[in-house]
Design a protein around this motif. Structure first.
Motif, PDB file in Angstrom:
ATOM      1  N   TRP A 191       0.840  -1.191   0.000  1.00 32.73           N
ATOM      2  CA  TRP A 191       0.000   0.000   0.000  1.00 32.73           C
ATOM      3  C   TRP A 191       0.877   1.243   0.000  1.00 32.73           C
ATOM      4  CZ3 TRP A 191      -5.148   0.087  -0.603  1.00 32.73           C
ATOM      5  CH2 TRP A 191      -5.839  -1.122  -0.423  1.00 32.73           C
ATOM      6  N   VAL A 192       0.376   2.293  -0.634  1.00 37.18           N
ATOM      7  CA  VAL A 192       1.061   3.574  -0.690  1.00 37.18           C
ATOM      8  C   VAL A 192       0.130   4.643  -0.130  1.00 37.18           C
ATOM      9  CG1 VAL A 192       1.912   5.358  -2.260  1.00 37.18           C
ATOM     10  CG2 VAL A 192       2.521   2.980  -2.641  1.00 37.18           C
ATOM     11  N   TYR A 193       0.705   5.501   0.712  1.00 35.19           N
ATOM     12  CA  TYR A 193      -0.016   6.624   1.300  1.00 35.19           C
ATOM     13  C   TYR A 193       0.895   7.843   1.284  1.00 35.19           C
ATOM     14  CZ  TYR A 193      -2.786   2.818   3.305  1.00 35.19           C
ATOM     15  OH  TYR A 193      -3.556   1.700   3.470  1.00 35.19           O
ATOM     16  N   TYR A 194       0.298   9.006   1.423  1.00 36.74           N
ATOM     17  CA  TYR A 194       1.031  10.261   1.613  1.00 36.74           C
ATOM     18  C   TYR A 194       2.113  10.514   0.560  1.00 36.74           C
ATOM     19  CZ  TYR A 194      -0.956  10.856   6.358  1.00 36.74           C
ATOM     20  OH  TYR A 194      -1.778  11.042   7.443  1.00 36.74           O
ATOM     21  N   LEU A 195       1.857  10.186  -0.711  1.00 37.37           N
ATOM     22  CA  LEU A 195       2.799  10.598  -1.742  1.00 37.37           C
ATOM     23  C   LEU A 195       2.680  12.114  -1.873  1.00 37.37           C
ATOM     24  CD1 LEU A 195       4.848   9.972  -3.984  1.00 37.37           C
ATOM     25  CD2 LEU A 195       2.905   9.901  -5.555  1.00 37.37           C
ATOM     26  N   ALA A 196       3.768  12.799  -1.619  1.00 40.62           N
ATOM     27  CA  ALA A 196       3.749  14.262  -1.635  1.00 40.62           C
ATOM     28  C   ALA A 196       5.007  14.788  -2.303  1.00 40.62           C
ATOM     29  CB  ALA A 196       3.669  14.813  -0.210  1.00 40.62           C
ATOM     30  N   THR A 197       4.827  15.841  -3.072  1.00 33.15           N
ATOM     31  CA  THR A 197       5.949  16.597  -3.629  1.00 33.15           C
ATOM     32  C   THR A 197       5.747  18.051  -3.228  1.00 33.15           C
ATOM     33  OG1 THR A 197       6.094  15.092  -5.515  1.00 33.15           O
ATOM     34  CG2 THR A 197       7.156  17.212  -5.756  1.00 33.15           C
ATOM     35  N   SER A 198       6.814  18.719  -2.889  1.00 28.35           N
ATOM     36  CA  SER A 198       6.711  20.145  -2.559  1.00 28.35           C
ATOM     37  C   SER A 198       6.017  20.862  -3.705  1.00 28.35           C
ATOM     38  CB  SER A 198       8.105  20.752  -2.383  1.00 28.35           C
ATOM     39  OG  SER A 198       8.787  20.159  -1.324  1.00 28.35           O
ATOM     40  N   PRO A 199       5.060  21.725  -3.385  1.00 28.15           N
ATOM     41  CA  PRO A 199       4.340  22.431  -4.444  1.00 28.15           C
ATOM     42  C   PRO A 199       5.257  23.128  -5.451  1.00 28.15           C
ATOM     43  CG  PRO A 199       3.229  22.751  -2.367  1.00 28.15           C
ATOM     44  CD  PRO A 199       4.519  22.033  -2.051  1.00 28.15           C
ATOM     45  N   ASP A 200       6.396  23.652  -5.004  1.00 27.45           N
ATOM     46  CA  ASP A 200       7.306  24.344  -5.919  1.00 27.45           C
ATOM     47  C   ASP A 200       8.221  23.405  -6.711  1.00 27.45           C
ATOM     48  OD1 ASP A 200       8.727  23.637  -3.607  1.00 27.45           O
ATOM     49  OD2 ASP A 200      10.073  25.356  -3.758  1.00 27.45           O
ATOM     50  N   ARG A 201       8.128  22.100  -6.457  1.00 25.59           N
ATOM     51  CA  ARG A 201       8.957  21.130  -7.179  1.00 25.59           C
ATOM     52  C   ARG A 201       8.126  20.149  -8.002  1.00 25.59           C
ATOM     53  NH1 ARG A 201      14.380  20.291  -5.553  1.00 25.59           N
ATOM     54  NH2 ARG A 201      14.361  19.135  -7.497  1.00 25.59           N
ATOM     55  N   ARG A 202       6.827  20.381  -8.103  1.00 21.95           N
ATOM     56  CA  ARG A 202       5.977  19.483  -8.884  1.00 21.95           C
ATOM     57  C   ARG A 202       6.341  19.553 -10.363  1.00 21.95           C
ATOM     58  NH1 ARG A 202       0.583  20.499  -5.420  1.00 21.95           N
ATOM     59  NH2 ARG A 202       1.241  19.177  -3.689  1.00 21.95           N
ATOM     60  N   GLY A 203       6.154  18.433 -11.041  1.00 25.84           N
ATOM     61  CA  GLY A 203       6.447  18.366 -12.463  1.00 25.84           C
ATOM     62  C   GLY A 203       7.911  18.117 -12.783  1.00 25.84           C
ATOM     63  N   GLN A 204       8.718  17.807 -11.773  1.00 22.70           N
ATOM     64  CA  GLN A 204      10.153  17.584 -11.974  1.00 22.70           C
ATOM     65  C   GLN A 204      10.547  16.117 -11.836  1.00 22.70           C
ATOM     66  OE1 GLN A 204      12.439  20.325  -9.558  1.00 22.70           O
ATOM     67  NE2 GLN A 204      11.096  22.029 -10.059  1.00 22.70           N
ATOM     68  N   GLY A 205       9.566  15.222 -11.741  1.00 20.27           N
ATOM     69  CA  GLY A 205       9.861  13.791 -11.683  1.00 20.27           C
ATOM     70  C   GLY A 205      10.075  13.229 -10.292  1.00 20.27           C
ATOM     71  N   ILE A 206       9.904  14.034  -9.262  1.00 19.11           N
ATOM     72  CA  ILE A 206      10.140  13.560  -7.895  1.00 19.11           C
ATOM     73  C   ILE A 206       9.098  12.521  -7.498  1.00 19.11           C
ATOM     74  CG2 ILE A 206      10.217  14.245  -5.458  1.00 19.11           C
ATOM     75  CD1 ILE A 206      11.377  16.956  -6.483  1.00 19.11           C
ATOM     76  N   GLY A 207       7.829  12.777  -7.812  1.00 23.71           N
ATOM     77  CA  GLY A 207       6.782  11.804  -7.493  1.00 23.71           C
ATOM     78  C   GLY A 207       7.031  10.474  -8.187  1.00 23.71           C
ATOM     79  N   ARG A 208       7.456  10.524  -9.438  1.00 20.56           N
ATOM     80  CA  ARG A 208       7.784   9.306 -10.188  1.00 20.56           C
ATOM     81  C   ARG A 208       8.920   8.544  -9.508  1.00 20.56           C
ATOM     82  NH1 ARG A 208       7.045   7.491 -15.409  1.00 20.56           N
ATOM     83  NH2 ARG A 208       5.875   9.371 -15.910  1.00 20.56           N
ATOM     84  N   GLN A 209       9.983   9.268  -9.105  1.00 23.71           N
ATOM     85  CA  GLN A 209      11.102   8.627  -8.424  1.00 23.71           C
ATOM     86  C   GLN A 209      10.659   7.979  -7.114  1.00 23.71           C
ATOM     87  OE1 GLN A 209      13.814  12.283  -9.182  1.00 23.71           O
ATOM     88  NE2 GLN A 209      15.163  10.647  -8.502  1.00 23.71           N
ATOM     89  N   LEU A 210       9.811   8.667  -6.375  1.00 20.15           N
ATOM     90  CA  LEU A 210       9.324   8.115  -5.114  1.00 20.15           C
ATOM     91  C   LEU A 210       8.485   6.867  -5.343  1.00 20.15           C
ATOM     92  CD1 LEU A 210       8.522  11.429  -3.277  1.00 20.15           C
ATOM     93  CD2 LEU A 210      10.061   9.648  -2.417  1.00 20.15           C
ATOM     94  N   MET A 211       7.631   6.869  -6.356  1.00 20.57           N
ATOM     95  CA  MET A 211       6.816   5.684  -6.637  1.00 20.57           C
ATOM     96  C   MET A 211       7.687   4.507  -7.076  1.00 20.57           C
ATOM     97  SD  MET A 211       3.762   6.020  -5.684  1.00 20.57           S
ATOM     98  CE  MET A 211       3.088   4.542  -6.436  1.00 20.57           C
ATOM     99  N   LEU A 212       8.722   4.759  -7.867  1.00 24.70           N
ATOM    100  CA  LEU A 212       9.639   3.670  -8.245  1.00 24.70           C
ATOM    101  C   LEU A 212      10.359   3.129  -7.017  1.00 24.70           C
ATOM    102  CD1 LEU A 212      11.104   5.081 -11.581  1.00 24.70           C
ATOM    103  CD2 LEU A 212       9.494   3.172 -11.304  1.00 24.70           C
ATOM    104  N   ALA A 213      10.754   4.020  -6.105  1.00 27.49           N
ATOM    105  CA  ALA A 213      11.401   3.581  -4.861  1.00 27.49           C
ATOM    106  C   ALA A 213      10.423   2.782  -4.004  1.00 27.49           C
ATOM    107  CB  ALA A 213      11.949   4.777  -4.093  1.00 27.49           C
ATOM    108  N   ALA A 214       9.161   3.208  -3.959  1.00 31.09           N
ATOM    109  CA  ALA A 214       8.136   2.470  -3.202  1.00 31.09           C
ATOM    110  C   ALA A 214       7.942   1.082  -3.793  1.00 31.09           C
ATOM    111  CB  ALA A 214       6.812   3.244  -3.215  1.00 31.09           C
ATOM    112  N   GLU A 215       7.872   0.992  -5.109  1.00 30.93           N
ATOM    113  CA  GLU A 215       7.728  -0.309  -5.766  1.00 30.93           C
ATOM    114  C   GLU A 215       8.925  -1.203  -5.454  1.00 30.93           C
ATOM    115  OE1 GLU A 215       7.128   0.464  -9.929  1.00 30.93           O
ATOM    116  OE2 GLU A 215       5.172   1.422  -9.582  1.00 30.93           O
ATOM    117  N   ASP A 216      10.127  -0.651  -5.532  1.00 30.09           N
ATOM    118  CA  ASP A 216      11.335  -1.435  -5.232  1.00 30.09           C
ATOM    119  C   ASP A 216      11.320  -1.932  -3.792  1.00 30.09           C
ATOM    120  OD1 ASP A 216      12.275  -1.077  -7.817  1.00 30.09           O
ATOM    121  OD2 ASP A 216      13.669   0.535  -7.263  1.00 30.09           O
TER     122      ASP A 216
END
Length: 141
Positions: free
Chosen positions: A70-95
Motif C-alpha cells: 500500500w502507498v499513502y502520503y505521496l507528496a511533492t513540494s508544491p514548488d517542485r511538482r512536475g520535476q519527476g520527484i513523485g515518479r522517483q518516489l513511486m519507483l522507490a516504493a515499488e522497489d
C-alpha cells in the motif's frame, strides 16, 4: 537538480508532516504525526524521503500487509511538482515492496482528484473494480 531517496527516521517527522500539509494531504480526522510514528515503528512499513542537499522535496509512506503493498502520503513540494520527484518516489516504493515480497501495489485516491489519477495512470496504474468499505472507530472531529 536531482534528489536522493532515503528512509525517514524519527527526527524527520515534523518536516515530513509539514510537507504533507503543504501538499494538501492531511485531514482533520487523521493524525499525521501518529501515522508517521506508526509507519516507522514496524519493519513492514517505511516513509521514504526525496531530498536535495538538506531540503525535503517529497515523501511517500509504504507498507506491506502480508498480502499486498500500500502507498499513502505521496507528496511533492508544491514548488517542485512536475520535476519527476513523485515518479522517483513511486519507483522507490515499488522497489521497497518487491524487496519485502509484495506481489502487488495498491493505493487509494479520492475520486475527484483528477490530477492524481492522471499521474498514476501515466505510471501504468489502473482503476480496479473494487469498492472500499470502511468503519470509523472514533467520530470525526
Amino acid at each position: 537538480m536531482g534528489v536522493t531517496i532515503r528512509a525517514a527516521d524519527p527526527a524527520d517527522r515534523e518536516a515530513t508532516v509539514a510537507l504533507w500539509e503543504a501538499a494538501g494531504l492531511t485531514r482533520p480526522w487523521n493524525d499525521p504525526r501518529a501515522d508517521f510514528d506508526l509507519a516507522l515503528s514496524t519493519p513492514t512499513s517505511v516513509v521514504l524521503l526525496a531530498e536535495a542537499g538538506r531540503d525535503l522535496h517529497g515523501s511517500v509512506m509504504v507498507g506491506f500487509d502480508g498480502h499486498r503493498g500500500w502507498v499513502y502520503y505521496l507528496a511533492t513540494s508544491p514548488d517542485r511538482r512536475g520535476q519527476g520527484i513523485g515518479r522517483q518516489l513511486m519507483l522507490a516504493a515499488e522497489d521497497w515492496l518487491k524487496a519485502h515480497g509484495s506481489p502487488k501495489i495498491q493505493l487509494m485516491v479520492r475520486g475527484d482528484n483528477l490530477a492524481a489519477r492522471g499521474f498514476y495512470d501515466a505510471l501504468g496504474y489502473e482503476v480496479q473494480d473494487v469498492v472500499t468499505i470502511g468503519k470509523r472507530f472514533a467520530p470525526n472531529p
